[in-house]
Design a protein around this motif. Structure first.
Motif, short mmCIF file in Angstrom:
data_model
loop_
_atom_site.label_atom_id
_atom_site.label_comp_id
_atom_site.label_asym_id
_atom_site.label_seq_id
_atom_site.Cartn_x
_atom_site.Cartn_y
_atom_site.Cartn_z
N GLY A 124 13.68 -10.67 -7.78
CA GLY A 124 14.12 -11.35 -8.99
C GLY A 124 13.69 -12.80 -9.07
O GLY A 124 14.12 -13.52 -9.94
N GLY A 125 12.87 -13.29 -8.16
CA GLY A 125 12.44 -14.69 -8.18
C GLY A 125 12.21 -15.20 -6.77
O GLY A 125 11.39 -14.67 -6.04
N LEU A 126 12.97 -16.22 -6.39
CA LEU A 126 12.84 -16.81 -5.05
C LEU A 126 14.17 -16.76 -4.33
O LEU A 126 15.22 -16.92 -4.93
CB LEU A 126 12.40 -18.27 -5.14
CG LEU A 126 10.94 -18.53 -5.41
CD1 LEU A 126 10.69 -20.03 -5.54
CD2 LEU A 126 10.08 -17.99 -4.31
N GLY A 127 14.10 -16.56 -3.02
CA GLY A 127 15.28 -16.63 -2.17
C GLY A 127 15.19 -17.87 -1.31
O GLY A 127 14.12 -18.45 -1.15
N LEU A 128 16.32 -18.26 -0.75
CA LEU A 128 16.37 -19.44 0.12
C LEU A 128 17.14 -19.07 1.37
O LEU A 128 18.25 -18.55 1.28
CB LEU A 128 17.06 -20.60 -0.61
CG LEU A 128 17.29 -21.88 0.20
CD1 LEU A 128 15.98 -22.50 0.64
CD2 LEU A 128 18.09 -22.88 -0.63
N MET A 129 16.53 -19.30 2.52
CA MET A 129 17.23 -19.02 3.78
C MET A 129 17.15 -20.25 4.67
O MET A 129 16.30 -21.11 4.48
CB MET A 129 16.60 -17.82 4.49
CG MET A 129 15.18 -18.00 4.93
SD MET A 129 14.60 -16.51 5.71
CE MET A 129 12.89 -16.58 5.25
N GLY A 130 18.07 -20.35 5.60
CA GLY A 130 18.09 -21.46 6.53
C GLY A 130 18.63 -22.75 5.94
O GLY A 130 18.52 -23.80 6.55
N GLU A 131 19.23 -22.68 4.74
CA GLU A 131 19.68 -23.91 4.08
C GLU A 131 20.90 -24.52 4.73
O GLU A 131 21.15 -25.70 4.58
CB GLU A 131 19.95 -23.66 2.58
CG GLU A 131 21.16 -22.82 2.27
CD GLU A 131 20.92 -21.31 2.34
OE1 GLU A 131 21.80 -20.58 1.88
OE2 GLU A 131 19.88 -20.87 2.86
N ALA A 132 21.68 -23.72 5.47
CA ALA A 132 22.89 -24.26 6.10
C ALA A 132 22.78 -24.22 7.62
O ALA A 132 23.77 -24.25 8.31
CB ALA A 132 24.10 -23.47 5.63
N GLY A 133 21.57 -24.15 8.13
CA GLY A 133 21.38 -24.05 9.58
C GLY A 133 20.58 -22.82 9.93
O GLY A 133 20.05 -22.13 9.07
N ALA A 134 20.51 -22.55 11.21
CA ALA A 134 19.68 -21.45 11.71
C ALA A 134 20.19 -20.10 11.21
O ALA A 134 21.38 -19.85 11.16
CB ALA A 134 19.66 -21.47 13.23
N GLU A 135 19.24 -19.24 10.82
CA GLU A 135 19.53 -17.87 10.41
C GLU A 135 18.56 -16.94 11.12
O GLU A 135 17.40 -17.28 11.32
CB GLU A 135 19.40 -17.71 8.90
CG GLU A 135 20.48 -18.47 8.13
CD GLU A 135 20.40 -18.23 6.63
OE1 GLU A 135 19.98 -17.13 6.21
OE2 GLU A 135 20.76 -19.14 5.87
N ALA A 136 19.05 -15.76 11.48
CA ALA A 136 18.23 -14.80 12.22
C ALA A 136 17.56 -13.81 11.27
O ALA A 136 18.13 -13.42 10.26
CB ALA A 136 19.09 -14.03 13.22
N ILE A 137 16.35 -13.43 11.63
CA ILE A 137 15.63 -12.36 10.95
C ILE A 137 15.55 -11.21 11.94
O ILE A 137 15.07 -11.39 13.07
CB ILE A 137 14.22 -12.80 10.53
CG1 ILE A 137 14.31 -13.96 9.55
CG2 ILE A 137 13.44 -11.63 9.96
CD1 ILE A 137 12.99 -14.56 9.19
N MET A 138 16.03 -10.05 11.53
CA MET A 138 16.03 -8.90 12.43
C MET A 138 15.33 -7.73 11.74
O MET A 138 15.70 -7.37 10.61
CB MET A 138 17.46 -8.51 12.80
CG MET A 138 18.18 -9.59 13.58
SD MET A 138 19.85 -9.15 14.04
CE MET A 138 20.68 -9.31 12.47
N PRO A 139 14.32 -7.13 12.39
CA PRO A 139 13.65 -5.99 11.77
C PRO A 139 14.58 -4.78 11.69
O PRO A 139 15.41 -4.57 12.57
CB PRO A 139 12.47 -5.73 12.70
CG PRO A 139 12.76 -6.45 13.96
CD PRO A 139 13.75 -7.51 13.67
N LEU A 140 14.45 -4.00 10.62
CA LEU A 140 15.27 -2.82 10.42
C LEU A 140 14.40 -1.57 10.52
O LEU A 140 13.21 -1.60 10.22
CB LEU A 140 15.94 -2.86 9.04
CG LEU A 140 16.83 -4.06 8.75
CD1 LEU A 140 17.33 -4.00 7.31
CD2 LEU A 140 17.99 -4.10 9.71
#
Length: 180
Positions: A111-127
């Protein structure tokens, strides 16, 4: 008879840096406008310009300043977005095996753009889908070795129970894959 009232002292601290910056911006705009007025009148006196032209010039200068002030937040937002996108395109880092995003990062979304990591570290985990069709976190686990010790009085009795042992083992492995 009056009763004395105890004194109360309150200390208030506040971050006024945004207010100060806003006042500084207003002061710069006021200086700019006053400079434009001074130049306009100097041009009228020294250059012989018409008063009507001077007023038009001042109105144009004032409207330009107002438009610039109104567009500043939009300009900052678009500039930040573009710099984030250009910065993320400069060094492409694959996360197929997972990873951590520690600072604000934009990513494409349906739907457009997403934003991650804006409040600190976030994990990316493969599914991945399991044998039962459920979607879950994949990888990360080390291979598991299972040793089975079977004791029988002779080889003949082992051959008789071989099918039963294999079926029991297959069921146990299947339950392990499903996380049961």
């Amino acid at each position: 008879m009056t009763t004395p009232i105890d004194e109360l002292s309150v200390r208030i601290t506040a971050d006024t840096s945004a207010f100060t910056a806003s006042l500084d911006g207003l002061a710069r705009q006021a200086d700019g406008f006053s400079g434009a007025i001074s130049r306009a009148f100097r041009d009228a006196v020294v250059g012989g310009k018409e008063f009507d032209d001077i007023l038009k010039g001042l109105a144009l200068r004032l409207s330009t300043m107002a438009l610039n002030a109104a567009l500043k937040p939009i300009e900052s937002g678009i500039g930040g977005l573009l710099s984030g996108l250009v910065g993320s395109l400069g060094g492409v880092k694959p996360f197929a095996k997972g990873g951590v995003v520690a600072s604000p990062t934009y990513f494409p979304l349906s739907g457009g753009l997403g934003l991650m990591g804006e409040a600190g570290a976030e994990a990316i985990m493969p599914l991945a889908r399991g044998p039962d069709g459920r979607l879950g976190v994949s990888g990360g686990g080390a291979p598991v070795t299972v040793n089975i010790a079977i004791q029988t009085p002779d080889a003949q009795s082992f051959r008789k129970s071989e099918a039963h042992v294999a079926a029991t083992l297959a069921r146990a492995v299947g339950r392990g894959r499903r996380g049961l």
